[in-house]
Design a protein around this motif. Sequence first.
Motif, PDB file in Angstrom:
ATOM      1  N   ASP A  46      -3.839  -8.700   7.301  1.00  0.00           N
ATOM      2  CA  ASP A  46      -2.771  -9.615   6.952  1.00  0.00           C
ATOM      3  C   ASP A  46      -1.429  -9.150   7.441  1.00  0.00           C
ATOM      4  OD1 ASP A  46      -4.042 -10.480   3.720  1.00  0.00           O
ATOM      5  OD2 ASP A  46      -4.058 -11.575   5.622  1.00  0.00           O
ATOM      6  N   GLU A  47      -0.459 -10.050   7.250  1.00  0.00           N
ATOM      7  CA  GLU A  47       0.927  -9.639   7.412  1.00  0.00           C
ATOM      8  C   GLU A  47       1.354  -8.956   6.137  1.00  0.00           C
ATOM      9  OE1 GLU A  47       2.374 -13.543   9.796  1.00  0.00           O
ATOM     10  OE2 GLU A  47       3.633 -12.758   8.191  1.00  0.00           O
ATOM     11  N   GLU A  48       2.197  -7.962   6.263  1.00  0.00           N
ATOM     12  CA  GLU A  48       2.757  -7.330   5.067  1.00  0.00           C
ATOM     13  C   GLU A  48       4.193  -6.973   5.345  1.00  0.00           C
ATOM     14  OE1 GLU A  48      -0.707  -4.700   3.041  1.00  0.00           O
ATOM     15  OE2 GLU A  48       1.330  -3.907   2.925  1.00  0.00           O
ATOM     16  N   GLU A  49       4.984  -7.087   4.308  1.00  0.00           N
ATOM     17  CA  GLU A  49       6.348  -6.580   4.445  1.00  0.00           C
ATOM     18  C   GLU A  49       6.305  -5.116   4.109  1.00  0.00           C
ATOM     19  OE1 GLU A  49       9.503 -10.059   3.362  1.00  0.00           O
ATOM     20  OE2 GLU A  49       8.909  -8.614   1.829  1.00  0.00           O
ATOM     21  N   ILE A  50       6.691  -4.288   5.024  1.00  0.00           N
ATOM     22  CA  ILE A  50       6.567  -2.863   4.751  1.00  0.00           C
ATOM     23  C   ILE A  50       7.925  -2.186   4.742  1.00  0.00           C
ATOM     24  CG2 ILE A  50       4.241  -2.616   5.654  1.00  0.00           C
ATOM     25  CD1 ILE A  50       5.617  -1.531   8.223  1.00  0.00           C
ATOM     26  N   LEU A  51       7.952  -1.126   3.969  1.00  0.00           N
ATOM     27  CA  LEU A  51       9.148  -0.317   3.904  1.00  0.00           C
ATOM     28  C   LEU A  51       9.037   0.766   4.964  1.00  0.00           C
ATOM     29  CD1 LEU A  51      11.659   0.738   2.484  1.00  0.00           C
ATOM     30  CD2 LEU A  51      10.160   2.045   0.995  1.00  0.00           C
ATOM     31  N   VAL A  52      10.010   0.785   5.856  1.00  0.00           N
ATOM     32  CA  VAL A  52       9.954   1.754   6.943  1.00  0.00           C
ATOM     33  C   VAL A  52      10.459   3.100   6.454  1.00  0.00           C
ATOM     34  CG1 VAL A  52      10.873   2.345   9.204  1.00  0.00           C
ATOM     35  CG2 VAL A  52      10.328  -0.023   8.658  1.00  0.00           C
ATOM     36  N   LYS A  53       9.597   4.082   6.565  1.00  0.00           N
ATOM     37  CA  LYS A  53      10.062   5.437   6.257  1.00  0.00           C
ATOM     38  C   LYS A  53      10.080   6.208   7.573  1.00  0.00           C
ATOM     39  CE  LYS A  53       8.934   5.842   1.394  1.00  0.00           C
ATOM     40  NZ  LYS A  53      10.244   5.483   0.908  1.00  0.00           N
ATOM     41  N   PRO A  54      11.116   7.023   7.742  1.00  0.00           N
ATOM     42  CA  PRO A  54      11.234   7.692   9.037  1.00  0.00           C
ATOM     43  C   PRO A  54      10.091   8.693   9.255  1.00  0.00           C
ATOM     44  CG  PRO A  54      12.865   8.542   7.508  1.00  0.00           C
ATOM     45  CD  PRO A  54      12.181   7.414   6.809  1.00  0.00           C
TER      46      PRO A  54
ATOM     47  N   LYS B 261       7.863  14.292  15.670  1.00  0.00           N
ATOM     48  CA  LYS B 261       8.863  13.871  16.637  1.00  0.00           C
ATOM     49  C   LYS B 261       8.300  13.574  18.015  1.00  0.00           C
ATOM     50  CE  LYS B 261      12.566  13.011  14.763  1.00  0.00           C
ATOM     51  NZ  LYS B 261      13.528  13.931  14.122  1.00  0.00           N
ATOM     52  N   ASN B 262       7.304  14.320  18.425  1.00  0.00           N
ATOM     53  CA  ASN B 262       6.819  14.125  19.785  1.00  0.00           C
ATOM     54  C   ASN B 262       5.710  13.097  19.908  1.00  0.00           C
ATOM     55  OD1 ASN B 262       8.546  15.882  21.043  1.00  0.00           O
ATOM     56  ND2 ASN B 262       7.342  17.638  20.377  1.00  0.00           N
ATOM     57  N   CYS B 263       5.392  12.448  18.822  1.00  0.00           N
ATOM     58  CA  CYS B 263       4.341  11.442  18.926  1.00  0.00           C
ATOM     59  C   CYS B 263       4.960  10.139  19.372  1.00  0.00           C
ATOM     60  CB  CYS B 263       3.686  11.238  17.558  1.00  0.00           C
ATOM     61  SG  CYS B 263       2.812  12.687  17.024  1.00  0.00           S
ATOM     62  N   GLN B 264       4.670   9.780  20.584  1.00  0.00           N
ATOM     63  CA  GLN B 264       5.363   8.641  21.142  1.00  0.00           C
ATOM     64  C   GLN B 264       4.913   7.309  20.598  1.00  0.00           C
ATOM     65  OE1 GLN B 264       4.728   9.570  25.272  1.00  0.00           O
ATOM     66  NE2 GLN B 264       6.905   9.290  25.599  1.00  0.00           N
ATOM     67  N   GLY B 265       3.696   7.227  20.140  1.00  0.00           N
ATOM     68  CA  GLY B 265       3.207   5.900  19.793  1.00  0.00           C
ATOM     69  C   GLY B 265       3.752   5.368  18.469  1.00  0.00           C
ATOM     70  N   TYR B 266       4.425   6.217  17.700  1.00  0.00           N
ATOM     71  CA  TYR B 266       4.805   5.813  16.357  1.00  0.00           C
ATOM     72  C   TYR B 266       6.316   5.773  16.179  1.00  0.00           C
ATOM     73  CZ  TYR B 266       0.026   7.444  15.749  1.00  0.00           C
ATOM     74  OH  TYR B 266      -1.309   7.668  15.891  1.00  0.00           O
ATOM     75  N   SER B 267       6.766   4.818  15.381  1.00  0.00           N
ATOM     76  CA  SER B 267       8.213   4.757  15.135  1.00  0.00           C
ATOM     77  C   SER B 267       8.548   4.979  13.670  1.00  0.00           C
ATOM     78  CB  SER B 267       8.753   3.386  15.548  1.00  0.00           C
ATOM     79  OG  SER B 267       8.184   2.402  14.728  1.00  0.00           O
ATOM     80  N   GLY B 268       7.516   5.234  12.877  1.00  0.00           N
ATOM     81  CA  GLY B 268       7.795   5.450  11.458  1.00  0.00           C
ATOM     82  C   GLY B 268       6.484   5.459  10.709  1.00  0.00           C
TER      83      GLY B 268
ATOM     84  N   GLY C 130      -1.719   1.306  -1.290  1.00  0.00           N
ATOM     85  CA  GLY C 130      -1.315   2.661  -1.639  1.00  0.00           C
ATOM     86  C   GLY C 130      -1.557   3.681  -0.544  1.00  0.00           C
ATOM     87  N   LYS C 131      -2.241   3.273   0.506  1.00  0.00           N
ATOM     88  CA  LYS C 131      -2.516   4.241   1.569  1.00  0.00           C
ATOM     89  C   LYS C 131      -1.386   4.244   2.585  1.00  0.00           C
ATOM     90  CE  LYS C 131      -7.482   4.385   1.286  1.00  0.00           C
ATOM     91  NZ  LYS C 131      -8.150   3.089   1.210  1.00  0.00           N
ATOM     92  N   THR C 132      -1.278   5.357   3.293  1.00  0.00           N
ATOM     93  CA  THR C 132      -0.229   5.404   4.315  1.00  0.00           C
ATOM     94  C   THR C 132      -0.742   4.821   5.616  1.00  0.00           C
ATOM     95  OG1 THR C 132      -0.947   7.612   4.893  1.00  0.00           O
ATOM     96  CG2 THR C 132       0.934   7.439   3.431  1.00  0.00           C
ATOM     97  N   ALA C 133       0.219   4.298   6.369  1.00  0.00           N
ATOM     98  CA  ALA C 133      -0.124   3.776   7.691  1.00  0.00           C
ATOM     99  C   ALA C 133       0.999   4.131   8.638  1.00  0.00           C
ATOM    100  CB  ALA C 133      -0.296   2.259   7.630  1.00  0.00           C
TER     101      ALA C 133
END
Lengths: 1009, 100
Positions: free
Chosen positions: A669-677, A683-690, A697-700
């Motif tokens: 589904d679509e979800e509104e997510i809270l962006v955590k840095p 830092k060196n993982c290019q594919g992720y922005s947060g 309850g799981k992290t993504a």
Amino acid sequence: MIQNEEFINEFVEEAKSHLDMIEAGLLSMEEGCGDSENINTIFRSIHSIKGTAGFFGLEKIVELAHVMENLLGEIRNQKIAPDSVMIDHLLRGNDQLKTMVDNVTDSNDVDVTNYVAIFTDLLNQETAPETAKKLILSSAETNHKIMEIDQHQENQIKKARQHGHHLYKVTIAMNRDLGSEISPIKFFKKIQSVGEIVDSFIDISDIDGLDSVMEADVVFAFVFTTVLEKNLLPIALDIQDESIEELDTETDLSTLNLSNEASIKKAKLSKLTENQTPEIIFNENENKETQSQNGTETISVVADGLSVVGRKESGSTAEDSVRVHVSLLNDLLNLASEMVLGRNQLLRNIDQHRKQINGLDSILQNIDRVTTELQEKIMQTRMQPVGNVFNKMPRVIRDLSKKLGKEVDLIIEGSHVELDKSIIESLSDPLTHLIRNAADHGLEMPAERKKAGKPTKGTVLLKAYHESGYVHIDIVDDGAGIDADRIRKKGLEKGLVSESELKHMGEQEVLQILMKPGFSTAEKITDVSGRGVGMDVVKTNIEKLGGTVEIQTKLGEGTTFRMILPLTLAIIPSLIVEVNNYKFALPQVNLQEMVRIKAGDESKKIELVHRAQVLRLRGKLLPIVHLGEVLGLDQRQTDSEGTAADITRVLVLKAGSKRFGLIVDRIFDEEEILVKPLPKYFKNCQGYSGVTIMGDGKTAMILDPEGIVTKASLRFTEDQIETTQLEQQEQTEELREAQNLLMFKCSGEETFAIDLSLVSRVEEILPSQIEIIGDKEYIKHRGEALRVIRPEQYLPVTSKQNNPEKLYVIIPKLVANPIGLIIEKIHDTMMTSIKLNQEDIKGKGIIGSTILNDKIVLLVNIYEIFEMVSPDEYENKSLKNSAEGAVILLAEDTPFFSRMTKNYLEWAGYQVYAVENGKTALELLKEKAVDLVLSDIQMPVMDGLELAREIRKDPDLAALPMVALTSMTGALDRQAGFEAGFDFYEFKLDKVTILETLKKALHLRGKAV
Amino acid sequence: MKNMIKKETLTISFDSNLTAALVPDLTREVKAILEMEPGCERVVADLTGVEYIDSTGITLIIGMYRSIDAANKKFLVSGAREEIKDLFSIIRLDNIFDIQ
């Protein structure tokens, strides 16, 4: 000294806004604005700063403000004419004040002597030589000096009176009143900070010599003006009431003889020293203890008193707003974000019980709605207009243009556009750099410009606007443009790019080399820009905010730097996808399309090019990326033949100007997510922005499409990158023409569709609820009788007797006397663009046909059906053919409405030219004569508002009557329409009113062309 | 404090603050120095080493002036830091004796 932090903070806020006003005022003074109101405003501001700063004991601020005020005072009295040099100094002095106000607690350590000297010089040079200083007569006997008040002092006092200042005479004996507790230095500085000393006198006669040092005292008397009131002065100066005498205006100043007073005091003094009463020694500490309560009250009164006076002078208006500390807003936002997450979890957990527990459904809906609104509103509190950072730019340009010897015109648009506070703050540096760049490198020297036939004054346009969920900030210069070849060369020289890489690069990518660290094409490194550290920092800063920088340029014509920024950092809508049993969040803004691959569909298919999978989408090739591969997750065997067949859904992502297809295992589904840095170690993982916590309850991890592109080493050729505006617009056009359709079936076989904007609601009913009166059918709807009809009876389609158990009624919107449509099956709602086939299947009540989901779908024309059902009500014969052959230009992008509208316009007797957008409308207007323009607002390429503006600008077309035809019905939309130049504003669907309005409009402006 | 005489100018250099606590002793010392050098024409109070002066300190300086002036000698202050100079000028001591 009052160290109350709250008051200091208030002072800082006020001072900052005053300083901004002063800067703006000085700049406009330089532009030649000799407006007295302007100089008064500047003067009042600096005066206010000086006064309140003095109250807080901010001596250096007072000192600097004081000399500036003097200079400004002379300018105000027209004794000095301000020139560019002087204004320069004033601006610098203002800058220094800003710095000092920013670090208020350290401000007293700042050395302002240079500034003071400069201003004093300026004052002395210009003012007429002062009239003779005070006459000093000294008596040989006692060494008393008898002072006279001269003209200058009299003026001083008069001026003070005008400002509502008070005049006091203060007499103190230093040892008695100050003692060793109060520093004389501080005391006198304090006096100078709260007012101006008009005259003063010192009596040292009590001291005979070294022998009497310990017993004698020095008496000092002075006359001074101040804003402070009589009851506040002793507190401010820490002296006794009795030492202060208020002088009233009527006192003949020339007879004021300080020396006499002083000697009287001396007499008193000797008596007192005999007694040595402790109470006389005014002790700071004592005051605080015994009068602590009074003290604080008085302090606040004083503060109020001072600020009231201050406000009277500056005349600022009270606003309906509240000052809130930023940390409080941040806390609120955090809480709202947690709330959103909590809601997500709640909804997910309880979803299955929704129907089971009574009333739970509506409670959940309520919580859902309120949480969303709460979060939105709180985010809004952090929104600030981008003008806050824009308004620093005029000064930058001014200083720069002087330095470089270029004439630069800075145009600012869109200052009202709002961005999250944190983004605004981070924008300042990159923006300054880009503006400086534009002026420094972009614009040519006036001589060069002249040669090129351009106006000598260069233009820098700073524009902010919204587009597709982002805020765009453009910095456009009409300078020399960027030479891509030079960049290629420099890039190679500096080793930033290799020959082979260059070969594969499209123009955008080449321009992006400009922003790599270590690059700088400036021939000389001026201190303005060109140190090779600027552009890459800009890029990184913008990217940190989740934005991108794009460059567009044309040699000889100019360059545009475009910063694309997200509206907010905190919560974003995203799509949850899964690959290898790991879930990821994909930001919605990067998701352009979800494509379903079906066998046999030529417009969307997977192909192999050099053994790499690509997606052919509507003729274009997009590279395909398997998310699992790119992220390096454990892979099952992927064999290109096998997977091509398996792929059914491709996510078309957009990163900057690059598009590609992403393959995942599952889409949720679509979800509104809270962006955590991202944590540091990512830092060196290019594919992720947060990273985020999902509803369960799981992290993504939050995917970063730009990073994925890099990781997958995707190379985009010229074909794939949308460098041309037209292409980008075509795509958005495709999406914009999409309509929301409701597909349904009546009793026959045919599938129908109606535009959802025509539908108010769809009700489920039992056949038994239909009541028959005469030959008409009715149902009860909201307490009233609603006529209902079966569309198949009026349309050239099949009709059957099915006796279904339940039926549906489509209740139309925006129709005066609605008639419900009875239908048997609801199929689907679809958002899709329609290719209307209008020729093959036609008939009254049907606009046309199209193919959706492999079926032929008939588009229903509600109006015509209603006319057939109830000709009296709906057909207004008087309107038919009443238009006397006037020519109307209809601009409408949706084929459905275009067709409908054209229909009844022609039925009413008008001649209609139908076009799809504002641009084609303008083109047509050039060639054909029309009597009226009827236009939609929302159109691609050029919308209705733009069209209206263009028409009003053109002298040949300006008198054309213009009617807006739209489904946007808000008051603001109407106003925007009228402001753009429309004469009337009507809703799309009310045929009768539209026709009436057209008649009015035609008569209004006459048939002008 | 130090003192130095050079060509009929007696320079008295203060190296402490001129505050109520110290002034009594300072006064005595100054008196002693002045008595020791009756032949000087000018006396300079060198305040380079003075960071802070309170009201008794001011009284001291004025006292010096009065005594020296009464002996028909010239008195002046030198080496005072900015704040102290400002102070003296606000209270108009600079009209009475020179402050360098």
